[in-house]
Enzyme design. Structure first.
Site, PDB file in Angstrom:
ATOM      1  N   SER A 332      32.409 -13.385  -5.312  1.00  0.00           N
ATOM      2  CA  SER A 332      31.926 -12.864  -4.036  1.00  0.00           C
ATOM      3  C   SER A 332      31.073 -11.640  -4.287  1.00  0.00           C
ATOM      4  CB  SER A 332      33.104 -12.505  -3.126  1.00  0.00           C
ATOM      5  OG  SER A 332      33.870 -11.449  -3.697  1.00  0.00           O
ATOM      6  N   LYS A 333      30.559 -11.067  -3.193  1.00  0.00           N
ATOM      7  CA  LYS A 333      29.661  -9.909  -3.312  1.00  0.00           C
ATOM      8  C   LYS A 333      30.317  -8.727  -4.005  1.00  0.00           C
ATOM      9  CE  LYS A 333      26.807 -11.083   0.711  1.00  0.00           C
ATOM     10  NZ  LYS A 333      26.364 -10.658   2.059  1.00  0.00           N
ATOM     11  N   ARG A 334      31.647  -8.627  -3.913  1.00  0.00           N
ATOM     12  CA  ARG A 334      32.294  -7.476  -4.541  1.00  0.00           C
ATOM     13  C   ARG A 334      32.223  -7.539  -6.067  1.00  0.00           C
ATOM     14  NH1 ARG A 334      37.581  -8.568  -6.104  1.00  0.00           N
ATOM     15  NH2 ARG A 334      38.384 -10.595  -5.452  1.00  0.00           N
TER      16      ARG A 334
END
Length: 578
Positions: A332-334
């Protein structure tokens, strides 16, 4: 409608190889036959691929039939047509890019076609801007569509919203109603919610209980006449098992009644649901192989039932495992950059992205890690894809990119680096002697094109004052630095910026070493600090060449060689006499 479909005729599966052998001979003699003949049977109207859809009473014959089915399907193998079907609700994620890549490779390897179909029926989230972004990312990667919104084709339109406007799905839903494979359901949202809660309280799988499955036709007509809203539900056959031979996971089976209830095809407003659209589109576009993420595996049972009821062939299926972050959670973006566009803007090369994405869950059983696109087309195979999740390793991606960047010829690498230096405001033009020198300087140091800007800025700066005091106060440093200052004042240090500077600088250093009786680290490290203000970095001569050429071709801040020698002299003068 019949003219738009490719019907093939079901083969009654024999229990031995004689029937299969006979089929092969007959296919060779009469490819265009309207019927497929096995032994004394002549059967028309259904699909070869129905061999993988079995009613409960015939499930016990699956093992003995499968060998024959494989021969039959191979004998009548369709041209390879793969598809990538993005929903334009955001950027192209690396997981989606990998799916598109595997689909593209399969098509290219088989000499088939790669289709792009935009599934844009989520009107609340789908945008044309997002669609364009996804298509641009695919084009940047080199995954060029053979058919799709941009390329066109005779199986279009290739946007699901445009296909919906034609009434295609509603027409096929009506056909299922007429054939008894579907029925109208007048349950309200409140009634359905009550059924769901009751099932959960009873510890059962929440699924539709079939209230309207066998409703009185007169009651159905009465409600239709009253204008009551209804959904169209698929009538799931009782006692049925669906099995697919997944090209990645092997045989996957579902007990249909235990897995799903009668599912919706059309919502109350006439809007077709996802699984109905996908099944129909794959069939009508003659998709031979569906490669997609494992999250779609549970959709397959519904799609297989729909295809069977509509008398369409099933494609081959290959469901890919997830791509995880380094912490083993879903990427994910994290975890940093996850979209193709982000990687492009950070300076990754498309061929490196293709190379690395292919390594996420696939290998060719060798130790090779760097591939050209042509090599991947030759080496790729679906049976070498692993079932285990792939872990996205940014360090590995950077390394792969560095290998591809260094494999470029100098002119191509210089073009990329020049464009970047110009874009960030370091170079006043994308092509110049300064850019050429900068490209040579960073060639062996960068993993990304964007790494070049930091190295060039470092070469133009002179942070001597930031060096540790112990390095500056060292007696050896003072001796070498003073010799360099004296040589500069005497005009013995060659001026950078000429074609012969590297050779002239090498001779200058050699002369300094002779005068001082020093060589190796005792000579080169003090010289590096004295000329660049740093203890590490690219080749000294290459840095000085970049510095000299920057004067006329860069708007970045710099400290000239002359100013460096003045700063060096001041620093040396402050070093205590030993």
């Amino acid at each position: 409608l019949a003219a738009t479909r490719r019907r093939r005729h079901e083969v009654l599966l024999g229990s031995g190889w004689m029937a299969a052998t006979m089929l092969l001979l007959l296919c060779a003699a009469a490819r265009a036959s309207a019927h497929t003949i096995i032994g004394s049977h002549v059967v028309a109207g259904t699909s070869f691929s129905r061999a993988v859809l079995m009613h409960g009473r015939s499930a016990s014959k699956a093992s003995s039939s499968r060998r024959t089915a494989k021969v039959i399907m191979d004998a009548a193998k369709k041209p390879t047509r793969t598809r990538f079907a993005p929903s334009p609700t955001g950027s192209l994620h690396v997981g989606g890019a990998r799916t598109a890549l595997f689909s593209w490779l399969k098509a290219k390897q088989d000499g088939g076609k790669f289709l792009v179909r935009v599934e844009d029926t989520d009107t609340a989230r789908s945008t044309r801007a997002s669609e364009q972004s996804v298509l641009q990312d695919l084009n940047w990667l080199g995954l060029i569509q053979d058919e799709g919104p941009e390329a066109g084709g005779d199986k279009g339109p290739y946007r699901q919203s445009e296909r919906m406007e034609s009434g295609l799905y509603q027409g096929l839903a009506q056909k299922l109603l007429e054939s008894g494979h579907a029925y109208r359901c007048f349950c309200t949202a409140e009634e359905l919610e009550a059924k769901r809660l009751a099932a959960e309280e009873a510890g059962e799988n929440p699924k539709y209980d079939g209230t309207w499955r066998d409703a009185d036709p007169e009651e159905v007509q009465r409600r239709l006449d009253a204008g009551e809203p209804f959904t169209v539900r698929f009538k799931v056959p009782k006692g049925k098992t669906v099995t697919i031979a997944d090209l990645v996971r092997g045989d996957v089976s579902w007990d249909v009644e235990a897995t799903i209830g009668d599912f919706i095809l059309l919502r109350s407003g006439g809007m077709p649901v996802y699984n109905f659209c996908v099944a129909v589109d794959d069939a009508m576009m003659e998709i031979s192989t569906v490669i997609r993420a494992e999250e779609h595996l549970t959709n397959t049972v519904r799609q297989a039932l729909i295809l069977e009821a509509l008398d369409y062939d099933l494609p081959e299926y290959a469901h890919l495992s997830l791509v995880l972050g380094e912490d083993r959670s879903k990427l994910s973006k994290r975890h940093g950059a996850t979209s193709v566009d982000q990687f492009r803007r950070e300076g990754f090369l498309p061929q490196a992205m293709i190379n690395y994405l292919c390594l996420l869950g696939w290998n060719d059983s060798t130790d090779q890690e760097i591939y050209t696109v042509d090599e991947l087309i030759k080496a790729f195979s679906l049976d070498r894809i692993t079932k285990s999740p792939a872990v996205f390793d940014m360090k590995k991606l950077r390394w792969v990119n560095g290998q591809h960047l260094r494999a470029l010829d100098e002119a191509e690498r210089r073009t990329l680096i020049g464009a970047h230096l110009h874009e960030v405001g370091i170079a006043t033009e994308a092509e110049s002697p300064f850019v050429e020198a900068a490209s040579l300087m960073v060639a062996e140091k960068v993993e990304l094109v964007n790494d070049a800007s930091a190295l060039v800025r470092d070469a133009l700066a002179y942070p001597l004052a930031e060096m540790p005091e112990k390095d500056i106060s060292d007696a050896n440093f003072k001796e070498v630095a003073q010799a360099l200052i004296d040589a500069h004042k005497a005009g013995e240090v060659p001026a950078a910026g000429t074609a012969d500077f590297a050779t002239e600088w090498k001779e200058c250093v050699k002369d300094l070493g002779k005068k001082l009786g020093k060589k190796g680290k005792q000579l080169f490290m003090p010289l590096r600090i004295a000329t660049t203000g740093r203890s590490a970095g690219p080749d000294i001569a290459e840095q000085l060449q970049v510095l000299a050429l920057a004067k006329d071709h860069s708007s970045a801040e710099l400290v000239s060689f002359e100013d460096r020698m003045l700063a060096l002299e001041e620093a040396v003068s402050k070093v205590p006499v030993a």
